[in-house]
Motif scaffolding. Structure first.
Motif, short mmCIF file in Angstrom:
data_model
loop_
_atom_site.label_atom_id
_atom_site.label_comp_id
_atom_site.label_asym_id
_atom_site.label_seq_id
_atom_site.Cartn_x
_atom_site.Cartn_y
_atom_site.Cartn_z
N THR B 165 -7.68 12.51 0.53
CA THR B 165 -8.28 11.20 0.38
C THR B 165 -6.98 10.34 -0.11
O THR B 165 -6.71 9.30 0.22
CB THR B 165 -9.06 11.10 -1.03
OG1 THR B 165 -10.07 12.12 -0.80
CG2 THR B 165 -9.88 9.84 -1.34
N ARG B 166 -5.97 11.03 -0.88
CA ARG B 166 -5.13 10.26 -1.28
C ARG B 166 -4.24 9.58 0.06
O ARG B 166 -3.50 8.68 0.30
CB ARG B 166 -3.97 11.06 -2.12
CG ARG B 166 -4.55 11.37 -3.42
CD ARG B 166 -3.30 11.68 -4.61
NE ARG B 166 -2.81 13.10 -4.33
CZ ARG B 166 -3.22 13.95 -4.60
NH1 ARG B 166 -4.28 14.18 -5.35
NH2 ARG B 166 -2.37 15.14 -4.25
N LYS B 167 -4.02 10.75 1.14
CA LYS B 167 -3.55 10.61 2.04
C LYS B 167 -4.03 9.28 3.04
O LYS B 167 -3.24 8.48 3.47
CB LYS B 167 -3.45 11.99 3.10
CG LYS B 167 -2.41 11.78 3.88
CD LYS B 167 -2.35 12.92 5.12
CE LYS B 167 -1.77 12.85 6.37
NZ LYS B 167 -2.14 14.04 7.33
N ILE B 168 -5.45 9.04 2.81
CA ILE B 168 -5.94 8.10 3.58
C ILE B 168 -5.43 6.85 2.77
O ILE B 168 -5.19 5.87 3.58
CB ILE B 168 -7.38 8.11 3.62
CG1 ILE B 168 -7.95 9.22 4.30
CG2 ILE B 168 -8.10 6.96 4.24
CD1 ILE B 168 -9.53 9.65 4.30
N PHE B 169 -5.45 6.86 1.57
CA PHE B 169 -5.18 5.91 0.88
C PHE B 169 -3.68 5.38 1.04
O PHE B 169 -3.52 4.04 1.53
CB PHE B 169 -5.16 5.97 -0.68
CG PHE B 169 -4.49 5.27 -1.53
CD1 PHE B 169 -4.71 3.71 -1.31
CD2 PHE B 169 -3.72 5.51 -2.85
CE1 PHE B 169 -4.11 3.01 -2.30
CE2 PHE B 169 -3.23 4.72 -3.69
CZ PHE B 169 -3.49 3.33 -3.54
N TYR B 170 -2.97 6.24 1.40
CA TYR B 170 -1.42 5.72 1.72
C TYR B 170 -1.38 5.24 3.06
O TYR B 170 -0.54 4.32 3.16
CB TYR B 170 -0.37 7.05 1.40
CG TYR B 170 -0.49 7.57 0.13
CD1 TYR B 170 -1.04 7.13 -0.98
CD2 TYR B 170 -0.29 9.31 0.07
CE1 TYR B 170 -0.81 7.70 -2.19
CE2 TYR B 170 -0.37 9.95 -1.10
CZ TYR B 170 -0.58 9.11 -2.28
OH TYR B 170 -0.52 9.75 -3.51
N GLN B 171 -2.32 5.90 4.12
CA GLN B 171 -2.21 5.25 5.45
C GLN B 171 -2.56 3.89 5.27
O GLN B 171 -2.01 3.05 6.04
CB GLN B 171 -3.08 6.06 6.11
CG GLN B 171 -2.36 7.54 6.69
CD GLN B 171 -3.61 8.45 7.48
OE1 GLN B 171 -4.85 7.93 7.68
NE2 GLN B 171 -2.76 9.43 8.02
#
Lengths: 239, 293
Positions: B165-171
Motif C-alpha cells: 500500500t505504501r508503494k502505491i502511495f509513493y507511486q
C-alpha cells in the motif's frame, strides 16, 4: 469562491449535518406526545400542543447539539481549510437556521396532530408554549421558540469552547458561565425557578413585557457569541 | 494566478517554557517534493501545523503566495494537511467523510478520488472507525491527494499501511505530481524507503533546521571508503567520520565532507574503493547527539 459564498456554503453544510441528527429526537417527542394525549382522554388535565410540549426537551436537545457540534466541527473545518472566523459565522448562521427548522417541524407536526386529534374528538390541547404571554399568536410563538432554543444551542457551544480552548480547569468556569446564562434566560422567560423568586424581586423587575424579554434574550445571545468568538479567534487546533 | 511558494523567516514556537521550534528560516518552491525528516520530537509536526495555520507562531513569520496564511481564507483553502488522526469516535461512512473533508478545496477532483479509492481498494460504505488503521491512513491520503491543494502536507501519512500500500502511495505521489505540480511536503522517519521521492530535504533536529538541501547534493557529500585497514586509517585522518565497519583485514569508513569529488578521486588513486551512502545514514549521523557530546 468569494468569501461570502464560502460562508454560505459552510453554514449550509453545517445546517444539513446537524439537521440530520434530529429526526430521532423529533420522532420520540412526537410519539411521547401521542401517548400522553391518549392518557389525557382518561385523566382530566390540560395538555399543551406538541409545539409547547416539546419546548423544554428541545432546549436540552439543542444544548447537547451545541456541545457536540462545537467540539467536532471547529477542528474539522479548520483542518480542512476554513478560517476560524468563517467557521464562526457559518456555525452561527447554521444554528439559527437549525433552530428555525426544528421550530417549524414541531409547528407543522403540532398542526397535523391537532387536526388528527380533532378528528377523533379530542380537543383539549392549548398552544401556550411559555408562561410569558406570547398572545397565542402563532408567529410570535414561533419566534420565541426559535430564539430560545437558539440560546440553548449557544450555551452548549459556549461550554465546549471553554473546554477546547482553555482545558478542564477554566472549562469549569465556562460551565458556571453557562449555568448563569441559563438562569438569566429562565428569568427573562419567567420559568419555574423565577416563579419561586418572583415575590422576593423588586416589583419593577417582575412582569417583563414580551418585547423586553425578546430584546434581552437577543442581547444575552450576542454576549455568548462574543465570548465564543473571542475564545476561538486564534485558537490552536489540536492534532 | 497565485504562485504558492512558501517563505519562512525566523520562526519560533514555544509551548509554555518548551521551545519546539527555534529560529527557522527557509523557502519552498512550487513544483517540488520536500522530505522533512527528524527524530521523534524534533518539531516536524509543530512546523507543519504552523504551515497549515492550525496555530500561530510565537515569533517570526510565514508567507504563502506572499501573504500571511493565518486566518487567510484564500491561502488556507489551498493547503491540505494530512496527519495521524484518532478515528475511534468517527462514525461517518468513509464516502461521506471524504465528501465533508474535501468540500472546500477549490482544486478537489472527484474523478481522481474515485480512481484512488479503486486503486487502494478502500471500502467506502464502512464507518470510518470500523476501518483498519492502515485503511484510515489510506482514506487520509486520498483526501490529501485528490484535494490537489497547491500545498499538500503529509505528516507520517503512511502509519499502519502495509508495504504494498505504501508503494502505491509513493507511486501516486510521483505520478500526480508530474501532472499537477504543487508543493508536497512528506514528513517521515522511514527515510530509506522514501528518499527517492524527495527533490529537496529538510532535516530538523531539536527544533532547529539543520539542513535544507537538494537531495543529490546532500547525499553526494558522503561516501564510504573501503580497503585494507591500514590504508583506510591513513587516508581518513583529519576527515569527518560518520561510521566505521571492520571485517577481517578490510575496513569501511563513512565520511562526510563538502569537497567530496576531490576526496573520492584521491581515494581511488590510493587504491581504495569508494561507495555512495544513503540519506538514512546521513540522517542518523547528523542527528546523533551522542557523537556530538
Amino acid at each position: 469562491m468569494k468569501e461570502k459564498s464560502l460562508i454560505l456554503k459552510i453554514s449550509k453544510s453545517l445546517f444539513i449535518e446537524q439537521l440530520k441528527w434530529s429526526p430521532w429526537f423529533i420522532s420520540i417527542m412526537f410519539l411521547l406526545h401521542l401517548i400522553v394525549s391518549y392518557f389525557q382522554t382518561r385523566i382530566d388535565f390540560t395538555l399543551n400542543s406538541l409545539f409547547g410540549f416539546s419546548y423544554y426537551s428541545t432546549n436540552i436537545y439543542m444544548l447537547i447539539i451545541g456541545i457536540i457540534a462545537g467540539a467536532y466541527f471547529l477542528p474539522f473545518y479548520v483542518k480542512h481549510g476554513i478560517t476560524r472566523k468563517n467557521y464562526f459565522i457559518g456555525a452561527t448562521l447554521s444554528a439559527l437556521g437549525l433552530s428555525a427548522a426544528i421550530a417549524t417541524i414541531f409547528a407543522i407536526l403540532s398542526f397535523l396532530e391537532g387536526a388528527i386529534l380533532w378528528f377523533f374528538g379530542i380537543e383539549r390541547l392549548t398552544t401556550t408554549i411559555l408562561t410569558v404571554n406570547s398572545g397565542n399568536h402563532w408567529l410570535l410563538s414561533f419566534l420565541v421558540y426559535t430564539l430560545n432554543i437558539f440560546t440553548y444551542y449557544l450555551i452548549g457551544w459556549l461550554i465546549t469552547t471553554g473546554y477546547y480552548r482553555f482545558g478542564w480547569k477554566i472549562g469549569f468556569g465556562f460551565i458556571a458561565l453557562a449555568i448563569l446564562s441559563s438562569i438569566a434566560h429562565g428569568f427573562l422567560w419567567e420559568n419555574e425557578l423565577y416563579q419561586q423568586f418572583v415575590d422576593k424581586l423588586p416589583a419593577q423587575i417582575g412582569g417583563l413585557s414580551l418585547l423586553i424579554s425578546i430584546l434581552l434574550t437577543t442581547l444575552l445571545n450576542c454576549l455568548i457569541l462574543c465570548i465564543i468568538r473571542l475564545s476561538t479567534r486564534k485558537v490552536a487546533i489540536k492534532l | 494566478m497565485m504562485i504558492f511558494d512558501i517563505e519562512v523567516s525566523h520562526l519560533s514556537l514555544k509551548y509554555k517554557k518548551f521551545e519546539a521550534l527555534k529560529d527557522i528560516s527557509f523557502t519552498l518552491e512550487n513544483g517540488k517534493i520536500y522530505g522533512l525528516i527528524g527524530r521523534n520530537g524534533a518539531g516536524k509536526t509543530s512546523l507543519l501545523s504552523l504551515l497549515a495555520s492550525l496555530r500561530e507562531a510565537s515569533e517570526g513569520w510565514i508567507k504563502i503566495a506572499g501573504e500571511n496564511p493565518f486566518e487567510n481564507y484564500k491561502i488556507m483553502q489551498n493547503v491540505t494537511f494530512v496527519h495521524e488522526t484518532n478515528y475511534t469516535e468517527e462514525s461517518y461512512k468513509v464516502q461521506k467523510y471524504i465528501a465533508l473533508a474535501t468540500q472546500f478545496y477549490p482544486n478537489y477532483n472527484q474523478e481522481y478520488a474515485d480512481y484512488l479509492i479503486k486503486r487502494f481498494k478502500l471500502p467506502i460504505n464502512k464507518p470510518v472507525n470500523k476501518l483498519s488503521k492502515g485503511m484510515q491512513s489510506v482514506m487520509d491520503v486520498i483526501i490529501g491527494m485528490a484535494s490537489r491543494a497547491p500545498i499538500t502536507i503529509f505528516d507520517e501519512a503512511y502509519l499502519g499501511m502495509d508495504a504494498p500500500t505504501r508503494k502505491i502511495f509513493y507511486q501516486e505521489v510521483l505520478e500526480d505530481q508530474e501532472k499537477h505540480p504543487r508543493i508536497i511536503i512528506l514528513s517521515t522517519h522511514l527515510v530509506s524507503e522514501m528518499d527517492f521521492l524527495f527533490d529537496e530535504v529538510l532535516i530538523l533536529h531539536n527544533g532547529s533546521l539543520l539542513v535544507k538541501e537538494d537531495y543529490e547534493t546532500l547525499v553526494s557529500r558522503g561516501a564510504t571508503i573501503t580497503g585494507l585497514t591500514s590504508n583506510v586509517d591513513a587516508f581518513v585522518v583529519g576527515k569527518r567520520i560518520i561510521g566505521k565497519q571492520q571485517l577481517g583485514n578490510t575496513k569501511a569508513v563513512t565520511i562526510y565532507e563538502e569537497n567530496m569529488d576531490k576526496i573520492e578521486e584521491e581515494a581511488r588513486r590510493n587504491g581504495l574503493t569508494v561507495g555512495p551512502i544513503s540519506l538514512q545514514d546521513l540522517f542518523i549521523y547528523l542527528t546523533d547527539d551522542e557523537e556530538v557530546a
